[in-house]
Design a protein around this motif. Structure first.
Motif: not given
Length: 70
Positions: A23-36
């Motif tokens: 869901a968050v990865g669909k946003m523009a400009g995202i370089q990295a996502i870490d979810v725990s």
């Protein structure tokens, strides 16, 4: 570079992590996502400052709650 950390509620497993990441990865400009699910955190790194409301809305769309903590 901008990094934002969110406390996520309702996340309990790897599937939850994947749903939030997608869901968050669909946003523009995202370089990295870490979810725990273990810590209940979401850390988003982007090229520019993120709109917190948009991140919270994306997490909400995935079925979870989020609040920015840093």
């Amino acid at each position: 570079m901008s990094t934002s950390t969110y406390q996520v509620s309702g996340m309990t497993c790897g599937h939850c992590e994947l749903s939030i990441r997608e869901a968050v990865g669909k946003m523009a400009g995202i370089q990295a996502i870490d979810v725990s699910a273990t810590t209940g955190t979401l850390v988003v790194t982007s090229h520019a400052e993120l709109d917190d409301a948009a991140v919270v809305a994306a997490v909400d769309e995935a079925g979870y709650g989020a609040v920015r903590v840093s």
